[in-house]
Design a protein around this motif. Structure first.
Motif, mmCIF file in Angstrom:
data_model
loop_
_atom_site.group_PDB
_atom_site.id
_atom_site.type_symbol
_atom_site.label_atom_id
_atom_site.label_comp_id
_atom_site.label_asym_id
_atom_site.label_seq_id
_atom_site.Cartn_x
_atom_site.Cartn_y
_atom_site.Cartn_z
ATOM 1 N N SER A 62 0.833 -1.202 0.000
ATOM 2 C CA SER A 62 0.000 0.000 0.000
ATOM 3 C C SER A 62 0.872 1.259 0.000
ATOM 4 O O SER A 62 0.607 2.214 -0.729
ATOM 5 N N VAL B 140 2.351 1.704 -3.443
ATOM 6 C CA VAL B 140 1.394 2.261 -4.401
ATOM 7 C C VAL B 140 1.211 3.752 -4.151
ATOM 8 O O VAL B 140 1.170 4.542 -5.096
ATOM 9 N N GLU B 141 1.125 4.143 -2.880
ATOM 10 C CA GLU B 141 1.013 5.571 -2.565
ATOM 11 C C GLU B 141 2.247 6.325 -3.047
ATOM 12 O O GLU B 141 2.140 7.447 -3.531
ATOM 13 N N SER B 142 3.411 5.705 -2.924
ATOM 14 C CA SER B 142 4.647 6.343 -3.370
ATOM 15 C C SER B 142 4.634 6.575 -4.870
ATOM 16 O O SER B 142 5.144 7.588 -5.360
ATOM 17 N N LEU B 143 4.087 5.614 -5.598
ATOM 18 C CA LEU B 143 4.009 5.762 -7.049
ATOM 19 C C LEU B 143 3.056 6.880 -7.451
ATOM 20 O O LEU B 143 3.273 7.556 -8.449
ATOM 21 N N GLN B 144 2.018 7.077 -6.653
ATOM 22 C CA GLN B 144 1.000 8.053 -7.001
ATOM 23 C C GLN B 144 1.326 9.465 -6.522
ATOM 24 O O GLN B 144 0.833 10.426 -7.079
ATOM 25 N N ASP B 145 2.148 9.599 -5.490
ATOM 26 C CA ASP B 145 2.391 10.903 -4.886
ATOM 27 C C ASP B 145 3.882 11.055 -4.586
ATOM 28 O O ASP B 145 4.446 10.300 -3.797
ATOM 29 N N SER B 146 4.508 12.038 -5.191
ATOM 30 C CA SER B 146 5.948 12.223 -5.010
ATOM 31 C C SER B 146 6.293 12.619 -3.573
ATOM 32 O O SER B 146 7.360 12.273 -3.069
ATOM 33 N N LYS C 252 4.746 11.559 -0.855
ATOM 34 C CA LYS C 252 4.712 10.304 -0.100
ATOM 35 C C LYS C 252 5.972 9.494 -0.386
ATOM 36 O O LYS C 252 6.512 8.831 0.491
ATOM 37 N N ARG C 253 6.439 9.527 -1.636
ATOM 38 C CA ARG C 253 7.639 8.791 -2.016
ATOM 39 C C ARG C 253 8.832 9.286 -1.201
ATOM 40 O O ARG C 253 9.574 8.488 -0.615
ATOM 41 N N ASP D 198 -5.561 -1.892 -17.803
ATOM 42 C CA ASP D 198 -4.446 -1.309 -17.058
ATOM 43 C C ASP D 198 -4.562 -1.630 -15.570
ATOM 44 O O ASP D 198 -3.573 -1.922 -14.909
ATOM 45 N N ASP E 126 -2.013 -3.754 -13.259
ATOM 46 C CA ASP E 126 -1.505 -3.244 -11.981
ATOM 47 C C ASP E 126 -1.750 -4.237 -10.858
ATOM 48 O O ASP E 126 -0.872 -4.471 -10.025
#
Length: 130
Positions: free
Chosen positions: A22, A25-31, A33-34, A101, A105
């Motif tokens: 989780s 996935v958050e890291s991929l969606q929000d820099s 958070k990354r 897609d 994923d």
């Protein structure tokens, strides 16, 4: 090894893996958070594992509630169709409405989850051997 301890260990491992996935996935969606997750990984890994376990427990609960809601809606829909149709036979067919897609994923995340589980098992076995 006590079966209860094994069950608890497997459940915690599952939740840590789910939480890590989780967070990934958050890291991929929000820099932002990354960057936050990367800085956490460089600090205390034990604390990060506990955070992942907590996040995994919440995600597990949300998924369970989602599935329960779907089952309830399906049961209510089937019940109303039966009532409306009377003695008539109702035939339904299920079609996949998932975006390709999204399916890709999900498959990629499933593969990552399997890899994380295997890595966890390797770490556990190396800890017990060493």
């Amino acid at each position: 090894m006590n079966p209860d301890n094994l069950t608890d260990l497997l459940q915690k491992g599952f939740r840590v893996t789910l939480g890590a996935t989780s967070a990934f996935v958050e890291s991929l969606q929000d820099s932002e958070k990354r960057d936050e997750n990367l800085s956490k990984m460089q600090s205390d890994f034990g604390k990060l594992t506990e955070e992942w376990a907590d996040k995994g427990a919440v995600t597990e609960l949300e998924a369970r509630n989602f599935v329960d809601t779907l089952w309830t809606q399906q049961a209510q829909s089937a019940n109303s169709e039966t009532t409306a149709a009377g003695d008539a036979t109702v035939t339904t067919s299920a079609e996949s409405v998932a975006d390709p897609d999204v399916q890709a994923d999900v498959e990629a995340l499933t593969a990552q989850l399997a890899a994380l589980r295997a890595e966890l098992e390797n770490l556990k076995s190396s800890d017990s051997n060493g």
